[in-house]
Design a protein around this motif. Structure first.
Motif, PDB file in Angstrom:
ATOM      1  N   LEU A 208     -10.985  -6.499   3.930  1.00  0.00           N
ATOM      2  CA  LEU A 208     -10.315  -7.729   3.496  1.00  0.00           C
ATOM      3  C   LEU A 208     -10.813  -8.171   2.129  1.00  0.00           C
ATOM      4  CD1 LEU A 208      -8.393 -10.055   4.123  1.00  0.00           C
ATOM      5  CD2 LEU A 208     -10.267 -11.206   5.299  1.00  0.00           C
ATOM      6  N   VAL A 209     -12.131  -8.077   1.930  1.00  0.00           N
ATOM      7  CA  VAL A 209     -12.697  -8.436   0.629  1.00  0.00           C
ATOM      8  C   VAL A 209     -12.140  -7.517  -0.457  1.00  0.00           C
ATOM      9  CG1 VAL A 209     -14.810  -8.470  -0.735  1.00  0.00           C
ATOM     10  CG2 VAL A 209     -14.787  -9.470   1.546  1.00  0.00           C
ATOM     11  N   ASP A 210     -12.084  -6.217  -0.138  1.00  0.00           N
ATOM     12  CA  ASP A 210     -11.542  -5.270  -1.121  1.00  0.00           C
ATOM     13  C   ASP A 210     -10.081  -5.584  -1.434  1.00  0.00           C
ATOM     14  OD1 ASP A 210     -13.962  -3.987  -1.199  1.00  0.00           O
ATOM     15  OD2 ASP A 210     -13.396  -2.409   0.209  1.00  0.00           O
ATOM     16  N   GLU A 211      -9.313  -5.918  -0.369  1.00  0.00           N
ATOM     17  CA  GLU A 211      -7.903  -6.237  -0.585  1.00  0.00           C
ATOM     18  C   GLU A 211      -7.750  -7.511  -1.410  1.00  0.00           C
ATOM     19  OE1 GLU A 211      -3.798  -7.168   1.936  1.00  0.00           O
ATOM     20  OE2 GLU A 211      -5.679  -6.732   2.985  1.00  0.00           O
ATOM     21  N   MET A 212      -8.558  -8.526  -1.084  1.00  0.00           N
ATOM     22  CA  MET A 212      -8.485  -9.781  -1.838  1.00  0.00           C
ATOM     23  C   MET A 212      -8.900  -9.564  -3.290  1.00  0.00           C
ATOM     24  SD  MET A 212     -10.012 -12.488   0.952  1.00  0.00           S
ATOM     25  CE  MET A 212      -9.891 -13.853  -0.194  1.00  0.00           C
ATOM     26  N   ARG A 213      -9.927  -8.731  -3.478  1.00  0.00           N
ATOM     27  CA  ARG A 213     -10.357  -8.428  -4.847  1.00  0.00           C
ATOM     28  C   ARG A 213      -9.249  -7.691  -5.600  1.00  0.00           C
ATOM     29  NH1 ARG A 213     -14.521  -5.696  -3.634  1.00  0.00           N
ATOM     30  NH2 ARG A 213     -16.025  -7.417  -3.681  1.00  0.00           N
ATOM     31  N   TRP A 214      -8.568  -6.781  -4.894  1.00  0.00           N
ATOM     32  CA  TRP A 214      -7.473  -6.041  -5.516  1.00  0.00           C
ATOM     33  C   TRP A 214      -6.319  -6.982  -5.846  1.00  0.00           C
ATOM     34  CZ3 TRP A 214      -2.357  -4.908  -4.998  1.00  0.00           C
ATOM     35  CH2 TRP A 214      -1.876  -3.792  -5.683  1.00  0.00           C
ATOM     36  N   ARG A 215      -5.983  -7.865  -4.881  1.00  0.00           N
ATOM     37  CA  ARG A 215      -4.877  -8.796  -5.115  1.00  0.00           C
ATOM     38  C   ARG A 215      -5.187  -9.775  -6.240  1.00  0.00           C
ATOM     39  NH1 ARG A 215      -0.783  -9.251  -1.430  1.00  0.00           N
ATOM     40  NH2 ARG A 215      -0.935  -7.956   0.438  1.00  0.00           N
ATOM     41  N   ALA A 216      -6.478 -10.102  -6.393  1.00  0.00           N
ATOM     42  CA  ALA A 216      -6.854 -11.046  -7.445  1.00  0.00           C
ATOM     43  C   ALA A 216      -6.682 -10.448  -8.827  1.00  0.00           C
ATOM     44  CB  ALA A 216      -8.295 -11.499  -7.255  1.00  0.00           C
ATOM     45  N   ASP A 220       1.231  -7.718  -7.167  1.00  0.00           N
ATOM     46  CA  ASP A 220       1.677  -7.237  -5.861  1.00  0.00           C
ATOM     47  C   ASP A 220       2.932  -6.371  -5.962  1.00  0.00           C
ATOM     48  OD1 ASP A 220      -0.383  -8.504  -4.568  1.00  0.00           O
ATOM     49  OD2 ASP A 220       0.759 -10.310  -4.093  1.00  0.00           O
TER      50      ASP A 220
END
Length: 637
Positions: A208-216, A220
């Motif tokens: 989740l952290v990796d995904e949030m970091r990627w989305r930041a 999208d």
């Protein structure tokens, strides 16, 4: 259970082998061989049962309830079969008295010891499932007890009782061992489950952290870097070489959204992003900054591609036809910055200036930021910086240019024109002034400033009884879209008790591009009695329907069609067409750009009702206009 049985069977077979050797020595070799063969067959059967697949061993946490129940039943059946096999093995060992004449031969002590040892070993190894060792030990020990009792003396009877007591103790021990084993297994499994759960939770949190970091840091829709991610990645490379920054803006993208829908627009953005990635040099950065604007940062030295070659490659890539769209509908304009700058912000600003110049030159073009653009950028920054103070000090002035009737002498109106003589840059063109106000967040302030001076002129006209002379105030498309022009104008006229019919609002044809955003404001102005004039008619985007939607009362023929009218037949034809359109739709027509007596006479001959231009009267400050009002013939109110 399988593990404990497989561990116990080798001991069982070794003790059985010892028994057959003793039987052979005592003259019972044939009987001992038969007994050992039977024992071996049963042991082999038990080994096979412990090796064959069992459905229950495939039980997992994500099984459906019905499949889990089936697996559990398979385990129960397997345990029952293994218990039966243990019982058969115990039955063979229960026949051991045959080798010692019912425990009356001299070898009795050996066989009793062997029986006690094999039964104790079965219980010791069978801690996982008590029924199996009990099924094994019950018959051999009962057989010992019965034979000793049958022998009949006191010692043997006592020993028989001890064997029964031994059987009870082993049974109790088997169940206790099973309970302890299951509790330990439960705790171990819970610990494993907890550890697995924590590991899964940690992995999920990390994902989740990796995904949030990627989305930041990524867009999208396209998967490219977003603005924040691009700024972060570009900052780390800023001093690693002479970098080139390209800002790309799609040409015709609004048409795709309007005609084909936003889903089609999204597909275009995804495809453009793919093409940019394909054309991107190794170690280059590509980003979608927002909307249909993209950015590329790369090092020409390491890639071997000059910035002009790279820009041309991107233009070619985007110009390739898209599925579902007509060829040529989409293109891209590119602004290039290819020099050292102190910061990434400055590079973006320079590239944006080049992009603006590229779009002004047409579609599918690129422009490199140069000295000329730098001078223009610096000028605009100076304007943005100084405009606020200039408004406070009343430095910008509103000048007024007269509008005459067809005779060229009767004054019917004035056009308000903003003028500002910057102390360092000199006279500033109105478009530059309006753009500077927008960038400085002073659009509404500038509008109110101009309105105040226009209202002052209306006061002058009314005080002299010149209510029939209207004053036209220019409102840019940006002002019309972003500022509540209707509320500001109507409220100010009401506070000063000025008649709305003395005011005109001039808009350009470009305003018609977004009729939905301005139509309500124009309708409110029109209902209040304020006239709407469409300026620069003929060079923009207006249609006959937009003239009505914009509530236009008057159109002004652009000066490019009027100046030099006597030397160009095409211009005369266009002017006649606009005059005819005005008569047909009931619109007043003003010809601006009357620069010569020939222009005046031709327009008069054509029947043009209203005229404006340097030949008739130049823009002038309020003081000069007041003097003009004293000597100029005024149209009847």
């Amino acid at each position: 259970m399988r593990g404990t049985v497989l561990a116990a069977i080798p001991v069982n077979m070794l003790l059985g082998l010892a028994s057959i050797l003793v039987a052979y020595r005592s003259g019972h070799g044939a009987l001992g061989a038969a007994w050992f063969a039977a024992s071996t067959c049963v042991n082999l059967l038990r080994i096979v049962l412990c090796r064959i697949p069992c459905l229950g061993l495939a039980l997992t946490a994500d099984m459906t309830p019905s499949l889990a129940a089936t697996a559990a039943r398979s385990v129960d059946r397997h345990l029952r079969v293994c218990t039966l096999a243990a019982f058969l093995s115990g039955l063979v060992w229960a026949c051991q008295p045959l080798l010692s004449a019912g425990y009356t031969s001299p070898e009795t002590l050996f066989y009793l010891t062997i029986t006690c040892g094999v039964t104790a070993g079965a219980v010791t190894h069978g801690i996982a499932y008590a029924r199996i060792p009990i099924a094994f030990i019950a018959l051999p020990l009962l057989s010992v007890s019965v034979c000793l009792t049958y022998a009949g003396d006191f010692d043997r009877n006592c020993l028989a009782a001890c064997v029964v007591l031994y059987l009870v103790a082993l049974t109790h021990t088997a169940f206790r061992s099973q309970a302890v084993f299951r509790e330990a297994s439960r705790l171990k499994n819970e610990a494993h489950a907890l550890a697995r759960s924590r590991a899964e939770a940690h992995a999920s949190a990390s994902a989740l952290v990796d995904e949030m970091r990627w989305r930041a840091t990524h867009d999208d829709l396209t998967g490219l870097l977003n603005r924040a991610g691009f700024l972060q990645a570009a900052e780390s490379r800023l001093h690693s070489g002479t970098l080139s920054l390209l800002l790309l803006d799609l040409d015709g993208f609004k048409f795709v959204n309007d005609v084909y829908g936003h889903k089609a627009g999204d597909r275009v953005l995804v495809e453009v992003a793919r093409r940019l990635r394909d054309a991107l040099p190794e170690n280059g950065l590509a980003a979608r900054l927002g909307g249909d604007e993209f950015a590329v940062l790369y090092d020409p030295a390491t890639s071997g591609l000059a910035h002009d070659v790279m820009a041309a490659n991107f233009i070619t890539a985007v110009a390739h036809p898209f599925d579902g769209f007509d060829a040529g509908r989409l293109g891209v304009s590119i602004g290039v910055h290819a020099g050292p700058e102190p910061s990434l912000t400055e590079m973006l600003s320079c590239a944006d200036e080049a992009l603006y110049a590229a779009k002004a030159g047409g579609r599918n073009r690129f422009r490199v930021f140069d000295a000329g653009l730098r001078e223009g950028l610096q000028m605009r920054r100076d304007l943005e910086r100084d405009l606020s103070q200039a408004l406070v000090e009343n430095a910008p002035r509103v000048w007024f240019q007269p509008i005459y009737a067809a005779d060229g002498h009767t004054l019917v109106g004035l056009e308000a024109l903003i003028r500002w003589e910057h102390p360092r840059l000199g006279w500033i063109a109105p478009p530059d002034l309006i753009a500077a106000a927008a960038m400085a967040g002073l659009t509404e302030s500038l509008l109110r400033y101009i309105l105040e001076q226009v209202c002052a002129m209306l006061e002058i006209l009314r005080s002299r009884g010149l209510d029939g002379v209207r004053v036209a105030m220019n409102v840019s498309p940006r002002e019309m879209a972003q500022v509540p022009v209707d509320e500001i104008v109507i409220e100010r006229l009401g506070l000063l008790d000025l008649p709305p019919t003395m005011l005109e609002i001039e808009i350009t044809e470009e305003t018609a591009l977004d009729i939905g955003a301005v139509q309500g404001k124009l309708q409110a102005l029109s209902r209040a009695g304020i006239r709407i004039t469409l300026d620069d008619f003929g060079i923009g985007y207006s249609s006959l329907s937009s003239l009505r939607q914009l509530k236009a009362d008057r159109i002004k023929i652009d000066r490019s069609f009027v100046t030099g009218l006597g030397t160009c037949d095409d211009k005369r034809g266009l002017v006649l067409a606009v005059l005819g359109l005005g008569r047909l739709l009931g619109l007043d027509v003003v010809a601006e750009g009357v620069e010569s007596v020939d222009d005046l006479h031709i327009l008069q001959a054509m029947g043009c009702p209203f005229l404006q231009g340097y030949y008739l009267g130049r823009p002038m400050p309020v003081e000069a206009m007041e003097d003009t009002l004293l000597v100029t013939r005024i149209a009847a109110a």
